[in-house]
Design a protein around this motif. Structure first.
Motif, mmCIF file in Angstrom:
data_model
loop_
_atom_site.group_PDB
_atom_site.id
_atom_site.type_symbol
_atom_site.label_atom_id
_atom_site.label_comp_id
_atom_site.label_asym_id
_atom_site.label_seq_id
_atom_site.Cartn_x
_atom_site.Cartn_y
_atom_site.Cartn_z
ATOM 1 N N HIS A 1 0.829 -1.227 0.000
ATOM 2 C CA HIS A 1 0.000 0.000 0.000
ATOM 3 C C HIS A 1 0.855 1.266 0.000
ATOM 4 C CE1 HIS A 1 -4.127 -1.653 0.358
ATOM 5 N NE2 HIS A 1 -3.453 -2.704 0.789
ATOM 6 N N LEU A 2 1.810 1.307 -0.911
ATOM 7 C CA LEU A 2 2.709 2.462 -0.984
ATOM 8 C C LEU A 2 1.933 3.751 -1.221
ATOM 9 C CD1 LEU A 2 5.673 1.045 -3.106
ATOM 10 C CD2 LEU A 2 5.609 1.427 -0.636
ATOM 11 N N ASP A 3 2.348 4.783 -0.522
ATOM 12 C CA ASP A 3 1.732 6.108 -0.637
ATOM 13 C C ASP A 3 0.284 6.132 -0.137
ATOM 14 O OD1 ASP A 3 2.131 8.755 -1.023
ATOM 15 O OD2 ASP A 3 2.049 8.724 -3.218
ATOM 16 N N ALA B 1 5.143 6.758 -5.794
ATOM 17 C CA ALA B 1 5.228 5.360 -5.352
ATOM 18 C C ALA B 1 5.962 4.511 -6.385
ATOM 19 C CB ALA B 1 3.831 4.811 -5.098
ATOM 20 N N GLN B 2 5.659 4.741 -7.653
ATOM 21 C CA GLN B 2 6.296 3.936 -8.703
ATOM 22 C C GLN B 2 7.800 4.191 -8.764
ATOM 23 O OE1 GLN B 2 4.215 2.805 -12.395
ATOM 24 N NE2 GLN B 2 3.126 4.726 -12.109
ATOM 25 N N ILE B 3 8.172 5.434 -8.573
ATOM 26 C CA ILE B 3 9.598 5.774 -8.655
ATOM 27 C C ILE B 3 10.363 5.226 -7.449
ATOM 28 C CG2 ILE B 3 11.207 7.744 -8.555
ATOM 29 C CD1 ILE B 3 9.269 9.093 -10.600
ATOM 30 N N TYR C 1 0.729 6.388 -15.095
ATOM 31 C CA TYR C 1 1.885 6.635 -15.940
ATOM 32 C C TYR C 1 2.804 5.419 -15.838
ATOM 33 C CZ TYR C 1 5.917 8.883 -17.968
ATOM 34 O OH TYR C 1 6.968 9.185 -18.782
ATOM 35 N N PRO C 2 3.106 4.743 -16.963
ATOM 36 C CA PRO C 2 3.890 3.506 -16.849
ATOM 37 C C PRO C 2 5.368 3.766 -16.545
ATOM 38 C CG PRO C 2 3.389 3.977 -19.153
ATOM 39 C CD PRO C 2 2.761 5.075 -18.356
ATOM 40 N N VAL C 3 5.884 3.072 -15.544
ATOM 41 C CA VAL C 3 7.308 3.175 -15.190
ATOM 42 C C VAL C 3 7.929 1.807 -15.434
ATOM 43 C CG1 VAL C 3 8.909 3.442 -13.249
ATOM 44 C CG2 VAL C 3 6.993 5.029 -13.499
#
Ligand SMILES: [Mn+2]
Length: 412
Positions: free
Chosen positions: A14-16, A73-75, A106-108
């Motif tokens: 559950h990031l962010d 979170a993705q970064i 946004y795809p990372v």
């Protein structure tokens, strides 16, 4: 003979998480630590993985709190994966109901050590150790908010000579406390014949079966008082003969309850000192901590009025501003043992006796709570109430009424 495998099993990162409802009353400095806590917990998983020289890490769904997957979170996730990549550690992950693949984000791109179970159909990814095929990891991702199908029937042991590990984000079919997604029964898991079931979805840590292990590691950081106590992941040592599980804590802010008995306390000063002492004893061990203070025993001294006791909370919290390992009193619950005998009162013929009998016979609390738990906005904050919590609500209301009636206190 297969070599032993060592891996970390975590789920529900559950990031962010936005920590709605925690912020009120919390100063900006503590809020910052709280908002950062899910990331800190994730970074501890990375450190645990490196320190314990694991072969890989499995992450079983709900890596993100929202299907929009915040860029932050993705970064941060990518950064952690890069660190594992440098250490030669693989990652196998699946997405759950909170971070289903149908969301728009946004795809990372993650580094090559990361393998994702992208499809909703169960698929298999092999794991090689020193060039030898030693394990098959199986899993799937949610492609939508809710998956009601029995995904367990799609898992299968494809060959006998390698370990099989199943990643399943879902709940036991009989569990009614949570949304029942991808339901399974333990007997169904056993029929598949896997060596380890890495579960996700339920935030409470629990080992459903020792051998072969069926495990919920719980979430990695508590987000409110219903997710209290230590949070973390499991270090798994899988071998053909036996498997061992070691819990590794990851939380950076602890949610906890602390109970204080005030029956021997006469003055506010004494009470203040007692809590201060407790805080100093616990600070280095548990801090930072958000705690719910429970007070038991009858508030007897002249100064020990509920309101005065409540006012102490601000005094304690203000002092915490300078502490690195802060302890924040978020809530105070006073379970003052009454000075009256309930059973005796109930036998009488006066109004109070009527009231107690009515409380015992009534199930009105159910309808009142339903109003709250089904309210469009309210339910996001209150969730569901356990039977124990319902009883607590009734007994607190009763104590409040009886105290007002018997001791002539003003009701506000
Ligand atoms: Mn979750």
């Amino acid at each position: 003979m297969l070599p032993p495998l060592r891996f970390i099993h975590c789920a529900d990162l559950h990031l962010d998480s936005p920590f709605k409802g925690i912020g009120s009353g919390l100063s900006s400095r503590f809020t910052k630590d709280v908002v950062e806590s899910t990331f800190q917990a994730f970074e501890r998983i990375i450190s645990h993985a490196i320190e314990n020289k694991v072969d890989f890490v499995v992450m079983v769904g709900d890596l993100f709190d929202q299907d929009g997957r915040s860029l932050k979170a993705q970064i941060r996730l990518k950064k952690g994966f890069d660190t594992l990549h440098k250490a030669g550690i693989r990652v196998f992950l699946s997405h759950g109901n909170h971070d289903h693949t149908g969301g728009s984000f946004y795809p990372v791109r993650y580094p090559d050590n990361v393998s994702i179970f992208k499809e909703e159909a169960v698929s298999t990814i092999p794991f090689y150790k020193n060039g030898q095929h030693v394990a098959n990891i199986q899993g799937f991702s949610y492609s939508r908010r809710a998956v009601y199908e029995e995904k367990v029937v799609e898992f299968e042991r494809t060959r006998e000579d390698v370990y099989h590990i199943g990643l399943l984000h879902g709940s036991i079919a009989t569990n009614t406390d949570h949304d029942v997604y991808a339901p399974f029964r333990i007997s169904q898991l056993n029929e598949v014949g896997h060596d380890y079931w890495a579960l996700g979805h339920i935030h409470k840590r629990q080992i459903l079966q020792e051998e072969p292990p069926i495990v919920y590691p719980g979430n990695i950081q508590g987000r409110h008082h219903k997710e209290d106590g230590a949070k973390g992941c499991y270090l798994v040592d899988l071998a053909e003969t036996n498997t061992t599980l070691t819990f590794l804590p990851t939380h950076s802010v602890l949610f906890q309850q602390a109970t204080f008995d005030v029956s021997h306390i006469q003055t506010l000063g004494e009470f203040h000192d007692e809590v201060d002492k407790w805080k100093e004893e616990n600070r280095q061990v548990y801090g930072p901590m958000i705690f719910k203070m429970k007070i038991e025993g009858y508030l007897e001294g002249d100064e020990m009025k509920e309101e005065a006791v409540r006012n102490l909370v601000d005094v304690w919290n203000e002092k915490e501003e300078e502490e690195e390992a802060w302890l924040w009193v978020q809530d105070i619950v006073i379970h003052s043992t009454p000075s009256w005998d309930r059973e005796e009162l109930k036998q009488g013929s006066h109004f109070v006796a009527d009231l107690i009998r009515r409380i015992d016979e009534s199930d009105e609390v159910e309808s009142m709570i339903t109003e709250l738990t089904t309210h469009k906005q309210g339910r996001k904050y209150v969730g569901t109430f356990s039977d124990e919590e319902k009883k607590e609500i009734v007994s607190e209301a009763e104590a409040y009424l009886l105290k007002s009636l018997l001791e002539g206190e003003r009701s506000e």
